[in-house]
Design a protein around this motif. Structure first.
Motif, PDB file in Angstrom:
ATOM      1  N   GLN A  90       0.744  -1.217  -0.030  1.00 14.13           N
ATOM      2  CA  GLN A  90       0.072  -0.020   0.086  1.00 14.13           C
ATOM      3  C   GLN A  90       0.836   1.158  -0.065  1.00 14.13           C
ATOM      4  N   PHE A  91       0.448   2.181  -0.835  1.00 14.87           N
ATOM      5  CA  PHE A  91       1.266   3.424  -0.832  1.00 14.87           C
ATOM      6  C   PHE A  91       0.257   4.466  -1.134  1.00 14.87           C
ATOM      7  N   ASN A  92       0.128   5.339  -0.027  1.00 11.97           N
ATOM      8  CA  ASN A  92      -0.826   6.576  -0.471  1.00 11.97           C
ATOM      9  C   ASN A  92      -2.227   6.248  -0.695  1.00 11.97           C
ATOM     10  N   GLY A  93      -2.579   5.088   0.000  1.00 15.41           N
ATOM     11  CA  GLY A  93      -4.062   4.671  -0.122  1.00 15.41           C
ATOM     12  C   GLY A  93      -4.188   3.951  -1.242  1.00 15.41           C
ATOM     13  N   GLY A  94      -3.306   3.524  -2.098  1.00 15.35           N
ATOM     14  CA  GLY A  94      -3.614   2.589  -3.406  1.00 15.35           C
ATOM     15  C   GLY A  94      -2.696   1.433  -3.178  1.00 15.35           C
ATOM     16  N   GLU A  95      -3.166   0.408  -3.735  1.00 16.96           N
ATOM     17  CA  GLU A  95      -2.395  -0.745  -3.781  1.00 16.96           C
ATOM     18  C   GLU A  95      -1.429  -0.934  -4.847  1.00 16.96           C
ATOM     19  N   LYS A  96      -0.219  -1.105  -4.679  1.00 15.46           N
ATOM     20  CA  LYS A  96       0.737  -1.223  -5.754  1.00 15.46           C
ATOM     21  C   LYS A  96       1.351  -2.671  -5.829  1.00 15.46           C
ATOM     22  N   ASN A  97       1.799  -3.011  -6.850  1.00 13.37           N
ATOM     23  CA  ASN A  97       2.726  -4.387  -7.135  1.00 13.37           C
ATOM     24  C   ASN A  97       4.081  -3.818  -7.692  1.00 13.37           C
ATOM     25  N   MET A  98       4.910  -4.816  -7.087  1.00 13.05           N
ATOM     26  CA  MET A  98       6.433  -4.642  -7.513  1.00 13.05           C
ATOM     27  C   MET A  98       6.852  -6.070  -7.598  1.00 13.05           C
ATOM     28  N   THR A  99       7.611  -6.387  -8.897  1.00 14.98           N
ATOM     29  CA  THR A  99       7.999  -7.697  -8.943  1.00 14.98           C
ATOM     30  C   THR A  99       9.711  -7.523  -8.674  1.00 14.98           C
ATOM     31  N   PHE A 100      10.181  -8.936  -8.555  1.00 17.29           N
ATOM     32  CA  PHE A 100      11.706  -8.609  -8.227  1.00 17.29           C
ATOM     33  C   PHE A 100      12.384  -9.492  -9.377  1.00 17.29           C
ATOM     34  N   GLY A 101      11.729 -10.218 -10.219  1.00 14.32           N
ATOM     35  CA  GLY A 101      12.373 -10.898 -11.204  1.00 14.32           C
ATOM     36  C   GLY A 101      11.584 -12.304 -11.530  1.00 14.32           C
ATOM     37  N   GLU A 102      12.074 -13.008 -12.255  1.00 11.61           N
ATOM     38  CA  GLU A 102      11.635 -14.190 -12.615  1.00 11.61           C
ATOM     39  C   GLU A 102      12.426 -15.542 -11.878  1.00 11.61           C
ATOM     40  N   TYR A 103      11.655 -16.359 -11.560  1.00  9.68           N
ATOM     41  CA  TYR A 103      12.254 -17.580 -10.938  1.00  9.68           C
ATOM     42  C   TYR A 103      12.422 -18.587 -11.869  1.00  9.68           C
ATOM     43  N   PRO A 104      13.848 -19.182 -11.952  1.00 11.85           N
ATOM     44  CA  PRO A 104      14.576 -19.385 -10.933  1.00 11.85           C
ATOM     45  C   PRO A 104      15.876 -18.558 -11.257  1.00 11.85           C
ATOM     46  N   LEU A 105      15.754 -17.461 -12.361  1.00  5.17           N
ATOM     47  CA  LEU A 105      16.794 -16.643 -12.531  1.00  5.17           C
ATOM     48  C   LEU A 105      16.969 -15.889 -11.251  1.00  5.17           C
ATOM     49  N   VAL A 106      15.844 -15.399 -10.455  1.00  2.00           N
ATOM     50  CA  VAL A 106      16.149 -14.808  -9.128  1.00  2.00           C
ATOM     51  C   VAL A 106      15.821 -15.896  -8.119  1.00  2.00           C
ATOM     52  N   GLY A 107      16.696 -16.346  -7.394  1.00  2.00           N
ATOM     53  CA  GLY A 107      16.435 -17.105  -6.210  1.00  2.00           C
ATOM     54  C   GLY A 107      15.615 -16.585  -5.145  1.00  2.00           C
ATOM     55  N   PRO A 108      15.022 -17.450  -4.106  1.00  6.18           N
ATOM     56  CA  PRO A 108      14.630 -16.969  -3.081  1.00  6.18           C
ATOM     57  C   PRO A 108      15.209 -16.098  -2.187  1.00  6.18           C
ATOM     58  N   LYS A 109      16.747 -16.361  -1.937  1.00  7.61           N
ATOM     59  CA  LYS A 109      17.466 -15.442  -1.183  1.00  7.61           C
ATOM     60  C   LYS A 109      17.616 -14.085  -1.521  1.00  7.61           C
ATOM     61  N   ASP A 110      17.668 -14.134  -2.952  1.00  8.20           N
ATOM     62  CA  ASP A 110      18.004 -12.746  -3.438  1.00  8.20           C
ATOM     63  C   ASP A 110      16.274 -11.866  -3.554  1.00  8.20           C
ATOM     64  N   ALA A 111      15.597 -12.568  -4.048  1.00 10.55           N
ATOM     65  CA  ALA A 111      14.101 -12.056  -3.902  1.00 10.55           C
ATOM     66  C   ALA A 111      13.936 -11.321  -2.398  1.00 10.55           C
ATOM     67  N   ARG A 112      14.233 -12.120  -1.582  1.00  7.19           N
ATOM     68  CA  ARG A 112      14.021 -11.621  -0.044  1.00  7.19           C
ATOM     69  C   ARG A 112      14.808 -10.554   0.291  1.00  7.19           C
TER      70      ARG A 112
END
Length: 97
Positions: free
Chosen positions: A24-46
């Protein structure tokens, strides 16, 4: 699939798996992606997720910050290209031709 801290793995109908964070930012819902699995692993995504949450805690929209950084990199690349185009070697070659 949720990891417990708000980070999830979104599976698209095409089979593509993306790390996704809804916030949530300024009352609105936002989405953010951190890359495609498995190119970005769980540790990097976290780690990326944690950095984005820190930005949000300071009142900065992480997606807006990401877009601003990308735009700054693009402007820098264009400036370097213009600089290369106006180098002495390039200008002299054009004059000679």
């Amino acid at each position: 699939m949720l990891d417990g801290a708000g980070l999830s793995l979104l599976v698209l109908p095409t089979g593509t798996k993306l790390w996704l964070w809804r916030y949530q930012f300024n009352g609105g819902e936002k989405n953010m992606t951190f890359g495609e699995y498995p190119l970005v692993g769980p540790k990097d995504a976290r780690e990326l997720h944690f950095a984005a949450k820190k930005l949000l805690a300071t009142g900065i929209n992480p997606m807006a910050e990401r877009k601003a950084e990308a735009e700054a990199k693009q402007q820098e690349a264009k400036a370097l290209e213009r600089e290369a185009d106006s180098s002495f070697e390039n200008v002299a070659g054009q004059w000679w031709a």
